[in-house]
Scaffold this motif. Structure first.
Motif, PDB file in Angstrom:
ATOM      1  N   LEU A  55       0.850  -1.188   0.000  1.00  0.00           N
ATOM      2  CA  LEU A  55       0.000   0.000   0.000  1.00  0.00           C
ATOM      3  C   LEU A  55       0.883   1.235   0.000  1.00  0.00           C
ATOM      4  O   LEU A  55       1.722   1.417   0.890  1.00  0.00           O
ATOM      5  CB  LEU A  55      -0.896   0.014   1.227  1.00  0.00           C
ATOM      6  CG  LEU A  55      -2.048  -0.993   1.286  1.00  0.00           C
ATOM      7  CD1 LEU A  55      -2.809  -0.819   2.592  1.00  0.00           C
ATOM      8  CD2 LEU A  55      -2.977  -0.827   0.118  1.00  0.00           C
ATOM      9  N   VAL A  56       0.710   2.075  -0.999  1.00  0.00           N
ATOM     10  CA  VAL A  56       1.383   3.374  -1.048  1.00  0.00           C
ATOM     11  C   VAL A  56       0.299   4.432  -0.914  1.00  0.00           C
ATOM     12  O   VAL A  56      -0.605   4.513  -1.749  1.00  0.00           O
ATOM     13  CB  VAL A  56       2.166   3.569  -2.356  1.00  0.00           C
ATOM     14  CG1 VAL A  56       2.852   4.930  -2.359  1.00  0.00           C
ATOM     15  CG2 VAL A  56       3.189   2.450  -2.537  1.00  0.00           C
ATOM     16  N   VAL A  57       0.381   5.229   0.139  1.00  0.00           N
ATOM     17  CA  VAL A  57      -0.653   6.218   0.442  1.00  0.00           C
ATOM     18  C   VAL A  57      -0.083   7.610   0.220  1.00  0.00           C
ATOM     19  O   VAL A  57       0.973   7.960   0.767  1.00  0.00           O
ATOM     20  CB  VAL A  57      -1.154   6.075   1.894  1.00  0.00           C
ATOM     21  CG1 VAL A  57      -2.245   7.088   2.190  1.00  0.00           C
ATOM     22  CG2 VAL A  57      -1.671   4.659   2.133  1.00  0.00           C
ATOM     23  N   ASN A  58      -0.776   8.395  -0.563  1.00  0.00           N
ATOM     24  CA  ASN A  58      -0.367   9.753  -0.894  1.00  0.00           C
ATOM     25  C   ASN A  58      -1.083  10.731   0.021  1.00  0.00           C
ATOM     26  O   ASN A  58      -2.317  10.842  -0.005  1.00  0.00           O
ATOM     27  CB  ASN A  58      -0.708  10.033  -2.360  1.00  0.00           C
ATOM     28  CG  ASN A  58      -0.337  11.452  -2.787  1.00  0.00           C
ATOM     29  OD1 ASN A  58       0.488  12.106  -2.146  1.00  0.00           O
ATOM     30  ND2 ASN A  58      -0.939  11.919  -3.862  1.00  0.00           N
ATOM     31  N   ILE A  59      -0.320  11.437   0.861  1.00  0.00           N
ATOM     32  CA  ILE A  59      -0.891  12.468   1.707  1.00  0.00           C
ATOM     33  C   ILE A  59      -0.147  13.784   1.445  1.00  0.00           C
ATOM     34  O   ILE A  59       0.899  13.793   0.790  1.00  0.00           O
ATOM     35  CB  ILE A  59      -0.837  12.112   3.210  1.00  0.00           C
ATOM     36  CG1 ILE A  59       0.609  12.043   3.707  1.00  0.00           C
ATOM     37  CG2 ILE A  59      -1.569  10.807   3.484  1.00  0.00           C
ATOM     38  CD1 ILE A  59       0.731  11.917   5.216  1.00  0.00           C
ATOM     39  N   SER A  60      -0.673  14.855   1.962  1.00  0.00           N
ATOM     40  CA  SER A  60      -0.083  16.167   1.707  1.00  0.00           C
ATOM     41  C   SER A  60       0.902  16.563   2.793  1.00  0.00           C
ATOM     42  O   SER A  60       0.712  16.254   3.976  1.00  0.00           O
ATOM     43  CB  SER A  60      -1.180  17.229   1.614  1.00  0.00           C
ATOM     44  OG  SER A  60      -0.612  18.505   1.401  1.00  0.00           O
ATOM     45  N   GLN A  61       1.942  17.274   2.371  1.00  0.00           N
ATOM     46  CA  GLN A  61       2.888  17.833   3.336  1.00  0.00           C
ATOM     47  C   GLN A  61       2.289  18.995   4.121  1.00  0.00           C
ATOM     48  O   GLN A  61       2.749  19.288   5.229  1.00  0.00           O
ATOM     49  CB  GLN A  61       4.131  18.354   2.599  1.00  0.00           C
ATOM     50  CG  GLN A  61       4.935  17.307   1.880  1.00  0.00           C
ATOM     51  CD  GLN A  61       6.084  17.913   1.095  1.00  0.00           C
ATOM     52  OE1 GLN A  61       6.437  19.074   1.292  1.00  0.00           O
ATOM     53  NE2 GLN A  61       6.682  17.129   0.212  1.00  0.00           N
ATOM     54  N   VAL A  62       1.298  19.668   3.568  1.00  0.00           N
ATOM     55  CA  VAL A  62       0.778  20.863   4.220  1.00  0.00           C
ATOM     56  C   VAL A  62      -0.068  20.481   5.432  1.00  0.00           C
ATOM     57  O   VAL A  62      -0.646  19.394   5.488  1.00  0.00           O
ATOM     58  CB  VAL A  62      -0.044  21.727   3.242  1.00  0.00           C
ATOM     59  CG1 VAL A  62       0.798  22.156   2.055  1.00  0.00           C
ATOM     60  CG2 VAL A  62      -1.291  21.001   2.771  1.00  0.00           C
ATOM     61  N   VAL A  63      -0.122  21.372   6.394  1.00  0.00           N
ATOM     62  CA  VAL A  63      -0.833  21.087   7.634  1.00  0.00           C
ATOM     63  C   VAL A  63      -2.341  21.137   7.428  1.00  0.00           C
ATOM     64  O   VAL A  63      -3.080  20.289   7.923  1.00  0.00           O
ATOM     65  CB  VAL A  63      -0.392  22.073   8.728  1.00  0.00           C
ATOM     66  CG1 VAL A  63      -1.242  21.901   9.985  1.00  0.00           C
ATOM     67  CG2 VAL A  63       1.083  21.864   9.058  1.00  0.00           C
ATOM     68  N   HIS A  64      -2.824  22.137   6.680  1.00  0.00           N
ATOM     69  CA  HIS A  64      -4.251  22.276   6.418  1.00  0.00           C
ATOM     70  C   HIS A  64      -4.539  21.865   4.975  1.00  0.00           C
ATOM     71  O   HIS A  64      -3.811  22.250   4.060  1.00  0.00           O
ATOM     72  CB  HIS A  64      -4.715  23.718   6.618  1.00  0.00           C
ATOM     73  CG  HIS A  64      -4.630  24.187   8.039  1.00  0.00           C
ATOM     74  ND1 HIS A  64      -5.613  23.957   8.969  1.00  0.00           N
ATOM     75  CD2 HIS A  64      -3.662  24.871   8.691  1.00  0.00           C
ATOM     76  CE1 HIS A  64      -5.265  24.476  10.132  1.00  0.00           C
ATOM     77  NE2 HIS A  64      -4.082  25.037   9.987  1.00  0.00           N
ATOM     78  N   GLY A  65      -5.617  21.103   4.773  1.00  0.00           N
ATOM     79  CA  GLY A  65      -5.992  20.703   3.426  1.00  0.00           C
ATOM     80  C   GLY A  65      -5.858  19.212   3.223  1.00  0.00           C
ATOM     81  O   GLY A  65      -5.535  18.464   4.146  1.00  0.00           O
ATOM     82  N   ALA A  66      -6.117  18.776   1.981  1.00  0.00           N
ATOM     83  CA  ALA A  66      -6.210  17.349   1.709  1.00  0.00           C
ATOM     84  C   ALA A  66      -5.741  17.040   0.294  1.00  0.00           C
ATOM     85  O   ALA A  66      -5.687  17.921  -0.573  1.00  0.00           O
ATOM     86  CB  ALA A  66      -7.654  16.873   1.880  1.00  0.00           C
TER      87      ALA A  66
END
Length: 335
Positions: free
Chosen positions: A262-273
């Motif tokens: 499983l490779v999950v892509n998440i954001s580096q930014v604190v707020h947002g998606a």
């Protein structure tokens, strides 16, 4: 009605005292200091761990100890408080949230920025709030009590090491605010079906997180994903899930996904998606097989992968579970 709690003391700044070598945990100190909270309405037992650790040393083995202690004493107590260092508190709270499946009682994690022996310690208020939260019979989830806030454990992040406002949940509202009276935000509390079925973690699980940066690191991440047979990987990309269409990176994601990882892509930014399709640059990772992690925190993403990879699930079952909100850990966007 008297509420009976179990307090698990794992270590951290809150129970430290001054020693010739600097601040260090002192066995027996914190249980003595906690006695002032005992009352006719609240009684608790303290289980002090024999090895009080700095939370930077936390491992899945330590998580299993906490899971096992809660599971083994689940029927004997109305709620649980876990006293923990702040550095990895959000990781532990997330791991407990996913592993304590079907939780029907409060589990509240807390600690402090200054030890209780310090005259300005924030630990006293954090402990008071954690104990009060753990007495709420309709709080059936893992939470963090810190700086007069109660936060969902799998939404919380440590955002400040220099002030008492150490934690927040950037993409989710607090579960309570503590002032002269507790302002319980019950409309945000989880209602999850039982029964209670805790998961024991695989202590050899191989989950890693990768922080995308401009330059040579992009291809190196792809090479690592292709060559290191991990159980799961978290890829922290830009903005709304954007990444360069770098051949090495995309080949690595595709190879890893084809192997069942499983490779999950998440954001580096604190707020947002992560929003696949919001920008064209978000499409290549998705086409290579990376799963969009919505607004998962890095801590929750690592913990969720660790718990899913510890269970007897098929790769497809893990993919489906990764894309569902299991314990309020992410906000799913409409299709």
């Amino acid at each position: 009605m008297t509420r009976r709690l179990l307090v698990l003391y794992t270590g951290g700044t809150i129970g430290m005292d001054h020693t010739p070598d600097g601040l260090a945990p002192v066995p027996g100190l914190l249980p003595r200091l906690l006695e002032r909270f005992q009352s006719a309405e609240l009684t608790f037992d303290v289980l002090e761990y024999p090895e009080l650790i700095d939370s930077s040393a936390i491992t899945p083995a330590h998580w299993n100890r906490i899971i096992g202690d809660i599971a083994g004493r689940y029927d004997a107590y109305d709620g649980f408080v876990v006293i923990h260092g702040t550095d990895t508190m959000a990781y532990t709270a997330s791991a407990l949230a996913f592993a304590l499946q079907g939780l029907g009682k409060p589990v509240v994690v807390t600690g402090s920025q200054l030890p209780l022996v310090h005259p300005r310690s924030d630990g006293w208020s954090n402990l008071a709030d954690a104990l009060e939260a753990a007495c709420q019979p309709d709080l059936c989830e893992v939470a963090i009590a810190f700086n007069r806030l109660l936060l969902r454990g799998c939404r919380a992040r440590k955002l400040d090491a220099a002030s008492f406002a150490g934690f927040d949940s950037p993409n989710a509202p607090p579960l309570a605010r503590f002032g002269i009276k507790a302002d319980w935000q019950r409309q945000h509390w989880l209602v999850l079906p039982g029964p209670f079925r805790p998961v024991t973690l695989r202590e050899d699980v191989r989950v890693a997180a990768f922080f995308l940066t401009p330059g040579a690191g992009t291809a190196l991440i792809g090479q690592t994903l292709a060559e290191q047979r991990l159980d799961g990987a978290v890829l922290m990309s830009y903005g709304n899930g954007n990444a360069p269409a770098e051949a090495g990176l995309l080949a690595g994601v595709a190879d890893a996904t084809a192997s069942g990882m499983l490779v999950v892509n998440i954001s580096q930014v604190v707020h947002g998606a992560v929003e696949v399709g919001a920008y064209a640059a978000s499409q290549p990772l998705a086409r290579a097989g990376a799963l969009a992690g919505a607004d998962l925190t890095p801590e929750a993403a690592v913990a969720k992968l660790t718990v899913l990879c510890s269970q007897e699930l098929s790769p497809q079952e893990r993919r489906e579970a990764m894309q569902r909100a299991l314990v309020g850990e992410m906000t799913l966007l409409p299709d």
